[in-house]
Design an enzyme around this catalytic site. Structure first.
Site, PDB file in Angstrom:
ATOM      1  N   CYS A  70       0.793  -1.244   0.000  1.00  0.00           N
ATOM      2  CA  CYS A  70       0.000   0.000   0.000  1.00  0.00           C
ATOM      3  C   CYS A  70       0.822   1.289   0.000  1.00  0.00           C
ATOM      4  O   CYS A  70       0.711   2.100  -0.911  1.00  0.00           O
ATOM      5  CB  CYS A  70      -0.900   0.069   1.231  1.00  0.00           C
ATOM      6  N   HIS A 131      -2.916   6.806   3.961  1.00  0.00           N
ATOM      7  CA  HIS A 131      -1.794   5.896   4.279  1.00  0.00           C
ATOM      8  C   HIS A 131      -0.425   6.427   3.875  1.00  0.00           C
ATOM      9  O   HIS A 131       0.498   5.655   3.609  1.00  0.00           O
ATOM     10  CB  HIS A 131      -2.026   4.506   3.637  1.00  0.00           C
TER      11      HIS A 131
END
Ligand SMILES: *[C@@H]1O[C@H](CO)[C@@H](O)[C@H](O)[C@H]1NC(C)=O
Ligand SMILES: *[C@@H]1O[C@H](CO)[C@@H](O)[C@H](O)[C@H]1NC(C)=O
Length: 577
Positions: A70, A131
């Site tokens: 990610c 993130h």
């Protein structure tokens, strides 16, 4: 008369320029595999809206995430650059941010496509998962936050959706807890029992304080563990609207519906100005969740329910674009940050990860299953409908593509690794501009892909491959994700060479006997690697231990009362925006 003509000309020009500035809706799924959407061949998962998008545009079949994890993949997507260039590729085993109060993140010196578009007077919003860090030095600086990286509006989860965010959802920290708590506890127990036995037998005289000390140490470890498990959720799983915490801990109730409604509100608010909407789904990363309408409805358990709910959300966005008559002037992109996480199997043996179709491996490794992701681009009237393109493309390509269409020059002071996709998408060329693509596992160069201009073969060479466990399986089930170095990988010299175009499942490594040009092909790829490595610069490591750990002074907490960080301002704020 002449002035009037000139004025008319000027007005026409101005008008056509305004009309030629397209809007952008970029939809990013989390951990969705290329074997999941119906339009990529799944017959049992229902994704009618993603399929509708694909029918109206181009379906990329060799679309590659710049990283199989990610944080680095998203950093590359936002900046059009390999994650090593921004320091967003880890040199240790932990490749993503796990705490909201870490000091690492997308450096302020990086330029996102949102920033370029904001400078071209676009309205820009990021809704969903980020993130890529929050703050650097103190909790008020927001140096890594979406609002510091070109987004006018942010609503969503600054960290990531983790099992630990859901009550009774399990924990991703099991291996760490085993190592740091259970192993020492076992040692302490053994020591206590041995000492007690020896003392009882009268063999040694152990002072009472030794027993007390060991017991205290055990209590401390248990206390720390309980504290961690109790506080992790409120401290890391919260929603923000711009720079304000709005729901801590986050609630999964109608979460997709809430974020989707906010995204459609953004579209309505900005129907008359050029806009950029990045809708970054929390789906379909674990913790899996879905609303009542979707729970238990798919043929693939909690994972399938989550995919189908995400597909519903895609449909809502497409419907609003139609209603506002914006579809023809909006480029819509759909992708996933990496392949499906096939090791996601719960202790009850429920499969919580998706499908990478025919491809080997998945999230956290660079087999095709980890990086070959769905990639759909639609822009009616500009990009042909129903086209399928098998050339290698990257999620880094969105950066230069979007910048150019918005009329923004590319930054000149840095290397941009992405390439403009429009010539390929419009059918003006049959070839991707990527002759070589480099596949990193954290900061380690894992593999290279060669798309030679004079041939239809595409080659991929691995310098190392993850050691799957159990052997013969398709993943690293002992560590839950494959790791990138040391005992966890097998190094290959000469590199393991595949002809990806003929062997997309990566089942038949070539040898000098099976491929007469073996040496020559590898030599060309090695030269490309050497040239690429020369372009890398030393940059601060955003995922160093010091930047990964929890820093109490960076912790965001929406209530100032005592130890509990708890609030819910989601509803009241909804009306304000
Ligand atoms: C469709 O997706 C589900 C859920 O990921 C998976 O179990 C199934 O194998 C997929 N089917 C195909 C044909 O890939
Ligand atoms: C294709 O070009 C490369 C150099 O880019 C060369 O090494 C190779 O021999 C050529 N292959 C063919 C089949 O012409």
């Amino acid at each position: 008369m002449m002035t009037l003509l000139l004025l008319l000309l000027f007005l026409c020009e101005a008008h056509s320029q305004a009309a030629s500035k397209p809007n952008f809706v970029l939809l990013m799924a989390d951990d969705l595999g290329i074997g999941d959407p119906g339009c990529y061949g799944n017959k049992t998962l229902r994704t009618p809206n993603i399929d509708r998008l694909a029918r109206g545009g181009v379906k990329l079949t060799q679309h590659l995430a710049a990283s199989p994890l990610c944080t680095p993949s998203r950093a590359a997507f936002m900046t059009g650059r390999y994650p090593v260039r921004s320091g967003m590729a880890s040199q240790s085993q932990v490749g993503v941010f796990l705490f909201s109060a870490s000091s690492g993140g997308l450096p302020p010196s990086e330029i996102t496509f949102a920033k370029l578009l904001k400078d071209q007077s676009y309205s820009t919003a990021l809704i969903g998962k980020w993130h890529l860090g929050i703050s650097c030095h103190d909790r008020g600086d927001f140096c890594h936050h979406p609002t510091s990286h070109g987004f006018d509006y942010f609503h969503g989860l600054p960290l990531t959706n983790l099992r630990d965010c859901k009550p009774r959802g399990g924990t991703v920290f099991a291996p760490g807890i085993r190592l740091l708590v259970f192993v020492p506890l076992r040692l302490i127990t053994v020591a206590l029992l041995t000492l007690a036995a020896l003392k009882w037998l009268g063999l040694i005289r152990t002072p009472r304080c030794v027993f007390l000390g060991l017991l205290l140490l055990a209590a401390l470890l248990i206390g720390l563990l309980l504290g961690f498990l109790n506080y992790f959720r409120p401290l890391n799983c919260f929603l923000m609207r711009n720079r304000e915490v709005t729901q801590q801990p986050l609630s999964y109730d109608d979460l997709t519906q809430r974020l989707t409604a906010d995204a459609t509100r953004f579209l309505r608010r900005n129907a008359k100005t050029p806009f950029l909407l990045v809708l970054s789904f929390l789906h379909v990363h674990t913790a899996l969740f879905s609303s009542k309408k979707f729970a238990g409805k798919s043929k693939h358990g909690a994972y399938g329910d989550a995919v189908e709910e995400m597909d519903w959300s895609v449909g809502q966005i497409l419907d609003v674009l139609d209603k506002l008559k914006l579809a023809d002037n909006t480029l819509v992109y759909f992708s996933s940050d990496q392949g499906a996480h096939i090791e996601e199997v719960t202790i009850k043996d429920e499969v919580h990860g998706g499908s990478n179709g025919i491809y080997k491996g998945g999230k956290a490794n660079n087999w095709e299953g980890g990086i070959r992701v769905p990639g759909i681009v639609r822009w009616p009237g500009v990009i042909p409908a129903g086209l399928e393109i098998d050339q290698p493309t990257s999620n880094m390509d969105i950066f230069p593509t979007v910048a150019k269409l918005a009329g923004s020059p590319l930054p000149q002071d840095r290397i941009i690794d992405g390439r403009d996709l429009m010539p390929l998408l419009r059918g003006q060329t049959q070839r991707s501009e990527h002759e070589f693509l480099f596949h990193y596992c954290n900061s380690y160069l894992n593999a290279v892909r060669w798309n030679p201009p004079n041939s239809t073969s595409i080659w991929k060479a691995f310098f190392f491959t993850p050691k799957f466990f159990p052997e013969g399986s398709n993943g690293c089930f002992h560590t839950r994700v494959c790791l990138c170095d040391g005992q966890y990988v097998a190094y290959h010299d000469p590199p393991l060479l595949f002809e990806i175009s003929r062997d997309p499942r990566e089942r038949h490594p070539l040898t000098p006997a099976s491929e007469p040009r073996f040496q020559e092909i590898l030599a060309t790829m090695q030269e490309a690697v050497a040239r690429h490595v020369q372009t890398l610069q030393d940059v601060p490591n955003q995922l160093s231990l010091g930047n990964l750990i929890w820093k109490p002074w960076l912790q965001l907490c929406c209530s100032s009362s005592g130890l509990s960080c708890k609030c819910d301002r989601e509803k009241q704020d909804g009306r304000r925006f």
